[in-house]
Design a protein around this motif. Sequence first.
Motif, PDB file in Angstrom:
ATOM      1  N   TYR A 262      40.095 -82.010  76.256  1.00 53.81           N
ATOM      2  CA  TYR A 262      39.746 -80.813  75.501  1.00 53.81           C
ATOM      3  C   TYR A 262      38.997 -79.831  76.390  1.00 53.81           C
ATOM      4  N   ASP A 263      39.212 -78.536  76.163  1.00 57.41           N
ATOM      5  CA  ASP A 263      38.459 -77.495  76.849  1.00 57.41           C
ATOM      6  C   ASP A 263      37.538 -76.828  75.832  1.00 57.41           C
ATOM      7  N   PHE A 264      36.370 -77.427  75.643  1.00 58.60           N
ATOM      8  CA  PHE A 264      35.415 -76.906  74.669  1.00 58.60           C
ATOM      9  C   PHE A 264      34.396 -75.955  75.300  1.00 58.60           C
ATOM     10  N   GLU A 265      34.373 -75.859  76.628  1.00 56.91           N
ATOM     11  CA  GLU A 265      33.335 -75.041  77.259  1.00 56.91           C
ATOM     12  C   GLU A 265      33.410 -73.588  76.805  1.00 56.91           C
ATOM     13  N   GLY A 266      34.607 -72.998  76.846  1.00 60.34           N
ATOM     14  CA  GLY A 266      34.732 -71.604  76.457  1.00 60.34           C
ATOM     15  C   GLY A 266      34.397 -71.382  74.999  1.00 60.34           C
ATOM     16  N   GLY A 267      35.018 -72.169  74.125  1.00 60.51           N
ATOM     17  CA  GLY A 267      34.840 -71.962  72.699  1.00 60.51           C
ATOM     18  C   GLY A 267      33.451 -72.257  72.188  1.00 60.51           C
ATOM     19  N   LEU A 268      32.728 -73.153  72.881  1.00 61.05           N
ATOM     20  CA  LEU A 268      31.359 -73.463  72.470  1.00 61.05           C
ATOM     21  C   LEU A 268      30.333 -72.697  73.303  1.00 61.05           C
ATOM     22  N   LEU A 269      30.224 -73.047  74.592  1.00 59.35           N
ATOM     23  CA  LEU A 269      29.195 -72.416  75.421  1.00 59.35           C
ATOM     24  C   LEU A 269      29.440 -70.919  75.578  1.00 59.35           C
ATOM     25  N   GLY A 270      30.720 -70.528  75.587  1.00 61.53           N
ATOM     26  CA  GLY A 270      31.036 -69.123  75.753  1.00 61.53           C
ATOM     27  C   GLY A 270      31.225 -68.375  74.455  1.00 61.53           C
ATOM     28  N   ASP A 271      30.948 -69.028  73.343  1.00 59.66           N
ATOM     29  CA  ASP A 271      31.184 -68.338  72.079  1.00 59.66           C
ATOM     30  C   ASP A 271      30.303 -68.893  70.955  1.00 59.66           C
ATOM     31  N   LYS A 272      30.723 -69.977  70.326  1.00 64.25           N
ATOM     32  CA  LYS A 272      30.142 -70.371  69.051  1.00 64.25           C
ATOM     33  C   LYS A 272      28.747 -70.986  69.142  1.00 64.25           C
ATOM     34  N   ALA A 273      28.332 -71.408  70.329  1.00 68.44           N
ATOM     35  CA  ALA A 273      26.985 -71.963  70.459  1.00 68.44           C
ATOM     36  C   ALA A 273      25.922 -70.873  70.506  1.00 68.44           C
ATOM     37  N   ALA A 274      26.345 -69.639  70.758  1.00 66.53           N
ATOM     38  CA  ALA A 274      25.401 -68.529  70.847  1.00 66.53           C
ATOM     39  C   ALA A 274      25.268 -67.853  69.487  1.00 66.53           C
ATOM     40  N   SER A 275      24.055 -67.491  69.116  1.00 69.21           N
ATOM     41  CA  SER A 275      23.860 -66.742  67.875  1.00 69.21           C
ATOM     42  C   SER A 275      24.438 -65.343  68.017  1.00 69.21           C
ATOM     43  N   VAL A 276      25.112 -64.884  66.966  1.00 68.52           N
ATOM     44  CA  VAL A 276      25.658 -63.525  66.980  1.00 68.52           C
ATOM     45  C   VAL A 276      25.308 -62.816  65.676  1.00 68.52           C
ATOM     46  N   LEU A 277      24.959 -61.572  65.815  1.00 68.08           N
ATOM     47  CA  LEU A 277      24.805 -60.635  64.704  1.00 68.08           C
ATOM     48  C   LEU A 277      25.502 -59.355  65.141  1.00 68.08           C
ATOM     49  N   PHE A 278      26.239 -58.727  64.249  1.00 65.65           N
ATOM     50  CA  PHE A 278      27.018 -57.548  64.617  1.00 65.65           C
ATOM     51  C   PHE A 278      26.517 -56.308  63.882  1.00 65.65           C
ATOM     52  N   ASP A 279      26.473 -55.216  64.609  1.00 65.47           N
ATOM     53  CA  ASP A 279      26.152 -53.921  64.026  1.00 65.47           C
ATOM     54  C   ASP A 279      27.472 -53.154  63.870  1.00 65.47           C
ATOM     55  N   ASN A 280      27.905 -52.958  62.636  1.00 64.88           N
ATOM     56  CA  ASN A 280      29.179 -52.304  62.359  1.00 64.88           C
ATOM     57  C   ASN A 280      29.031 -50.821  62.028  1.00 64.88           C
ATOM     58  N   THR A 281      27.958 -50.213  62.522  1.00 70.95           N
ATOM     59  CA  THR A 281      27.717 -48.790  62.250  1.00 70.95           C
ATOM     60  C   THR A 281      28.882 -47.932  62.732  1.00 70.95           C
ATOM     61  N   LYS A 282      29.392 -48.211  63.909  1.00 72.40           N
ATOM     62  CA  LYS A 282      30.477 -47.386  64.471  1.00 72.40           C
ATOM     63  C   LYS A 282      31.718 -47.472  63.601  1.00 72.40           C
ATOM     64  N   LEU A 283      32.076 -48.680  63.182  1.00 71.46           N
ATOM     65  CA  LEU A 283      33.237 -48.852  62.314  1.00 71.46           C
ATOM     66  C   LEU A 283      33.059 -48.068  61.018  1.00 71.46           C
ATOM     67  N   LYS A 284      31.880 -48.152  60.430  1.00 74.03           N
ATOM     68  CA  LYS A 284      31.644 -47.490  59.144  1.00 74.03           C
ATOM     69  C   LYS A 284      31.630 -45.966  59.297  1.00 74.03           C
ATOM     70  N   ARG A 285      31.305 -45.495  60.481  1.00 74.37           N
ATOM     71  CA  ARG A 285      31.382 -44.056  60.739  1.00 74.37           C
ATOM     72  C   ARG A 285      32.842 -43.607  60.855  1.00 74.37           C
ATOM     73  N   LEU A 286      33.657 -44.428  61.510  1.00 74.51           N
ATOM     74  CA  LEU A 286      35.070 -44.103  61.676  1.00 74.51           C
ATOM     75  C   LEU A 286      35.881 -44.357  60.414  1.00 74.51           C
ATOM     76  N   VAL A 287      35.474 -45.345  59.632  1.00 71.48           N
ATOM     77  CA  VAL A 287      36.182 -45.705  58.392  1.00 71.48           C
ATOM     78  C   VAL A 287      35.170 -45.654  57.248  1.00 71.48           C
ATOM     79  N   PRO A 288      34.895 -44.463  56.732  1.00 67.78           N
ATOM     80  CA  PRO A 288      33.885 -44.333  55.672  1.00 67.78           C
ATOM     81  C   PRO A 288      34.220 -45.224  54.471  1.00 67.78           C
ATOM     82  N   GLY A 289      33.192 -45.911  53.993  1.00 67.77           N
ATOM     83  CA  GLY A 289      33.387 -46.784  52.843  1.00 67.77           C
ATOM     84  C   GLY A 289      33.752 -48.202  53.197  1.00 67.77           C
TER      85      GLY A 289
END
Length: 347
Positions: A262-289
């Motif tokens: 298995y290649d879990f390094e990318g999917g875990l250490l490079g992705d899901k093991a890190a905390s993420v929070l997203f700011d979608n302000t730009k999307l909401k400006r481009l797509v109102p509502g």
Amino acid sequence: MKILFIGGTGIISTAISERLLAQGHELWLLTRGTRKGLLPGVRELTCDIRDEAGAAKLLEGQTFDAVADFIAFRPEEAERDFRLFAGKTRQYIFISSASAYQKPSVLLPLTESTPLVNPYWDYSRQKAACEELLLRHFREDGFPVTIVRPSHTYCERKMPVALHGEKGSWQVLARMLAGKPVVIHGDGSSLWTLTHSRDFALGFCGLVGNAHALGQAVQITSDESLTWNQIYGVIADALGVPLRAVHAPSSLLASAGTAWGYDFEGGLLGDKAASVLFDNTKLKRLVPGFAARTRFDQGAREAAAYLLAHPELQQRDEKFDRFCDAVCAGLEAARRTIADAAGEGVS
């Protein structure tokens, strides 16, 4: 609008296709033709996009209001699309990945200006290289590119989990249903964002034909963040069973997985093991509502009901099952060894 999708039959693209068709757009899919007839009303072009000469001949004389490629992963594939579609479309949409963001990020929430630096996952680095190439063509050649960055997107046909084998996530659900322990990376407290494909489609369709999105990178995610402990707990609740969680260090899972192929390094250490929070302000400006409308507990119940009602989607994975058993046994053996050593050290 006349829209062409390259691919168009995956988790993300199917939901988008359904929404665009419902809105009355003329939708074309360029695929290898292995999954025909999935969407009534779509026009199909059968070709392997990797055969550039064949694709160019098939597309000869065609122009589009928008083209989106869901299966381009490497810079040479993005360059091929530039050659194929320069002058043939008003907008080219490249599907990148939020996994390309800096891991671990030094600043949350993540925005479109977060550096694209992922030393753990080649997939993410290749996506970032595609973005760089396409934006250069925007600056130098006027190529009308829009970059879209999804994060972890799911639908009723695929329950989202952090760790699974080659056959998908069903084996994790099967372990829950059988009362077996389920492996969760780390201590399960890192934050993650899950987005239902319907919500992703809502944001994506608002970018199609949007002149303000040209030359821009836009992330599309839910605003809901949960810990992995919460995510697995919600899944267990949707199945109507208790959760038996076993936590294992992400680095241990990555290294141990290698021995199992298995290649879990990318999917875990490079992705899901890190905390993420997203700011979608730009999307909401481009797509109102824009607003994600499906909470994960709602989406998980929908997915659980669908998967339980469709045995053909319940793909057993004995190898991954044995891997999980081995991880649980190894952690218990390590616990006992450490406890025994403590007793031996008492004078």
